[in-house]
Design a protein around this motif. Structure first.
Motif, PDB file in Angstrom:
ATOM      1  N   ILE A   1     -27.684  25.696  19.457  1.00 36.09           N
ATOM      2  CA  ILE A   1     -27.643  26.462  20.707  1.00 36.09           C
ATOM      3  C   ILE A   1     -28.651  27.610  20.651  1.00 36.09           C
ATOM      4  O   ILE A   1     -29.346  27.896  21.627  1.00 36.09           O
ATOM      5  CB  ILE A   1     -26.222  27.002  20.965  1.00 36.09           C
ATOM      6  CG1 ILE A   1     -25.269  25.835  21.245  1.00 36.09           C
ATOM      7  CG2 ILE A   1     -26.217  27.989  22.119  1.00 36.09           C
ATOM      8  CD1 ILE A   1     -23.834  26.251  21.459  1.00 36.09           C
ATOM      9  N   TYR A   2     -28.754  28.240  19.464  1.00 43.55           N
ATOM     10  CA  TYR A   2     -29.706  29.339  19.277  1.00 43.55           C
ATOM     11  C   TYR A   2     -30.937  28.820  18.530  1.00 43.55           C
ATOM     12  O   TYR A   2     -30.845  27.903  17.718  1.00 43.55           O
ATOM     13  CB  TYR A   2     -29.045  30.493  18.523  1.00 43.55           C
ATOM     14  CG  TYR A   2     -27.977  31.173  19.347  1.00 43.55           C
ATOM     15  CD1 TYR A   2     -28.292  32.215  20.208  1.00 43.55           C
ATOM     16  CD2 TYR A   2     -26.654  30.736  19.294  1.00 43.55           C
ATOM     17  CE1 TYR A   2     -27.321  32.823  20.986  1.00 43.55           C
ATOM     18  CE2 TYR A   2     -25.678  31.334  20.072  1.00 43.55           C
ATOM     19  CZ  TYR A   2     -26.019  32.366  20.925  1.00 43.55           C
ATOM     20  OH  TYR A   2     -25.064  32.958  21.701  1.00 43.55           O
ATOM     21  N   ASP A   3     -32.067  29.436  18.810  1.00 46.43           N
ATOM     22  CA  ASP A   3     -33.321  28.979  18.203  1.00 46.43           C
ATOM     23  C   ASP A   3     -33.293  29.132  16.689  1.00 46.43           C
ATOM     24  O   ASP A   3     -33.854  28.302  15.963  1.00 46.43           O
ATOM     25  CB  ASP A   3     -34.502  29.769  18.781  1.00 46.43           C
ATOM     26  CG  ASP A   3     -34.767  29.412  20.227  1.00 46.43           C
ATOM     27  OD1 ASP A   3     -34.212  28.401  20.688  1.00 46.43           O
ATOM     28  OD2 ASP A   3     -35.506  30.151  20.907  1.00 46.43           O
ATOM     29  N   TYR A   4     -32.660  30.193  16.214  1.00 50.54           N
ATOM     30  CA  TYR A   4     -32.625  30.473  14.773  1.00 50.54           C
ATOM     31  C   TYR A   4     -31.208  30.868  14.362  1.00 50.54           C
ATOM     32  O   TYR A   4     -30.415  31.351  15.191  1.00 50.54           O
ATOM     33  CB  TYR A   4     -33.575  31.624  14.410  1.00 50.54           C
ATOM     34  CG  TYR A   4     -35.028  31.317  14.677  1.00 50.54           C
ATOM     35  CD1 TYR A   4     -35.793  30.603  13.757  1.00 50.54           C
ATOM     36  CD2 TYR A   4     -35.633  31.751  15.853  1.00 50.54           C
ATOM     37  CE1 TYR A   4     -37.132  30.335  13.996  1.00 50.54           C
ATOM     38  CE2 TYR A   4     -36.971  31.479  16.106  1.00 50.54           C
ATOM     39  CZ  TYR A   4     -37.710  30.762  15.172  1.00 50.54           C
ATOM     40  OH  TYR A   4     -39.034  30.492  15.412  1.00 50.54           O
ATOM     41  N   PRO A   5     -30.882  30.662  13.083  1.00 48.16           N
ATOM     42  CA  PRO A   5     -29.583  31.147  12.593  1.00 48.16           C
ATOM     43  C   PRO A   5     -29.496  32.664  12.744  1.00 48.16           C
ATOM     44  O   PRO A   5     -30.482  33.364  12.523  1.00 48.16           O
ATOM     45  CB  PRO A   5     -29.581  30.741  11.120  1.00 48.16           C
ATOM     46  CG  PRO A   5     -30.614  29.679  10.997  1.00 48.16           C
ATOM     47  CD  PRO A   5     -31.652  29.979  12.025  1.00 48.16           C
ATOM     48  N   TYR A   6     -28.327  33.147  13.157  1.00 52.27           N
ATOM     49  CA  TYR A   6     -28.155  34.598  13.212  1.00 52.27           C
ATOM     50  C   TYR A   6     -27.262  35.103  12.084  1.00 52.27           C
ATOM     51  O   TYR A   6     -27.029  36.290  11.941  1.00 52.27           O
ATOM     52  CB  TYR A   6     -27.611  35.035  14.582  1.00 52.27           C
ATOM     53  CG  TYR A   6     -26.268  34.455  14.957  1.00 52.27           C
ATOM     54  CD1 TYR A   6     -25.094  35.157  14.726  1.00 52.27           C
ATOM     55  CD2 TYR A   6     -26.177  33.207  15.556  1.00 52.27           C
ATOM     56  CE1 TYR A   6     -23.873  34.642  15.082  1.00 52.27           C
ATOM     57  CE2 TYR A   6     -24.964  32.680  15.923  1.00 52.27           C
ATOM     58  CZ  TYR A   6     -23.804  33.398  15.687  1.00 52.27           C
ATOM     59  OH  TYR A   6     -22.577  32.881  16.043  1.00 52.27           O
TER      60      TYR A   6
END
Length: 370
Positions: free
Chosen positions: A163-168
């Motif tokens: 869902i997100y471009d990068y791991p948070y």
């Protein structure tokens, strides 16, 4: 630091009613199918387990980044594979000195230490539920806890599965280890706590299903399941203009089928109930009286009203029909409510047909299919 954890917990409690509503129908079906009735303590434990899982999940994923097009984390790797690396973090960040016990209190203010404590506490309830409700062995509990922890870590490192471009947040092997420790602590604690709590595997030990009243909820689920099966063929028969399609379906499914299965339909089989008449086997007369009043008279009147609208009968007749049907349905609704709130009253189609529902034993369900 405390606000960081209270924020996702508050969201879990806010959304719990929605999750509980979605969970209720599958829960009821499984409980009725497995036990034949709903035990309040068993229901309480399962809903608490659902609430715990929601809290744990929100604690892991919240707060979310402001945008799905987030920036990459400032780290050389998305995973930390060195066991007990948290010890190095605590030593580096904390003001504690081993030679000075008075400085130990500073541990309670250090992020690295509190993160370890959080990861342990996160799965303590999971271990307790696994031991107390699911009655697992320690090895199964350990594997399930590791599986839950791995799910959390993968969810984070994949940016909630793309869902997100990068791991948070990053994958950390120490989190797996501390979560596993927490699960084992909960497993041990549940043995002590279980001395004061009812045993899940003993709840039905002194329950006589033959004496238990079949609830309207149990009957309602059977009703919904039966009509979920019947509506598609009824729609098809109506489209191809088969005469008396409603009557044919009602007679075949609610009279012929229960006569052949001694009181079962697919819906009743699902929730472990069946119809009982005055004899050992339910008779065609009893079934015809019951479902003739319920579906051919009450249900048929409503179906006839719908069909009369399709065939565009006289407006005056339509209004008169609608008025009579409204009074008829209102009387049925009042009668149903009176029976619902007074257990000594019986529904009219049950009283006239001499039929009623009973909960079936597991052995009987195994022998009989709808």
């Amino acid at each position: 630091m405390l606000d960081f954890y209270l924020f996702p917990i508050s969201y879990a409690f806010y959304t719990f009613p929605i999750a509980a509503a979605l969970f209720t129908l599958p829960f009821l079906i499984v409980q009725y199918r497995r036990h034949g009735y709903i035990h309040k303590y068993r229901a309480l434990i399962l809903y608490l387990f659902l609430l715990y899982l929601m809290n744990a999940f929100y604690l892991i994923i919240l707060p979310l980044p402001e945008s799905i097009h987030n920036s990459p984390p400032k780290a050389e790797s998305y995973a930390q594979w060195i066991p007990f690396h948290f010890v190095t973090d605590i030593v580096r960040e904390t003001a504690v000195r081993l030679a000075s016990p008075s400085t130990y209190i500073h541990l309670l203010k250090e992020r690295a230490f509190l993160q370890v404590v959080f990861n342990v506490l996160l799965t303590v309830p999971f271990g307790m539920f696994m031991r107390h409700y699911f009655r697992t062995r320690w090895a199964v509990c350990l594997l399930c806890t590791l599986g839950l922890s791995l799910f959390f870590e993968i969810t984070q490192v994949t940016g909630i599965y793309g869902i997100y471009d990068y791991p948070y947040r990053l994958f950390d092997v120490d989190d797996l280890m501390m979560n596993a420790l927490g699960g084992m602590i909960g497993f041990v604690f549940a043995e002590w706590l279980g001395r004061w709590l009812p045993r899940i595997d003993k709840l039905d030990e002194h329950t006589n299903l033959s004496q238990k009243r079949v609830s309207y909820t149990q009957r309602g689920i059977a009703f919904l399941f039966d009509w979920a099966i019947l509506l598609p063929p009824f729609a098809v028969l109506s489209v191809v203009h088969v005469p008396y399609s409603y009557v044919l379906i009602v007679v075949a499914y609610f009279i012929v089928l229960p006569y052949m299965t001694n009181g079962l339909t697919a819906g009743k089989w699902l929730v472990r109930i069946r119809l009982k008449g005055q004899g050992e086997r339910i008779s065609l007369r009893e079934l015809t009286a019951r479902y003739g009043l319920l579906y051919l008279l009450a249900g048929g009147a409503n179906v006839a009203f719908i069909r009369s609208g399709v065939h565009a009968i006289s407006p005056i007749l339509m209004m008169l029909f609608a008025l009579v049907l409204f009074i008829f349905n209102l009387a049925i609704a009042i009668h149903f409510l009176r029976c619902l709130f007074n257990r000594n009253r019986r529904l009219i189609y049950e009283e006239k047909s001499g039929t009623y529902h009973i909960i079936t034993a597991k052995s009987e369900q195994a022998r009989t299919t709808p």
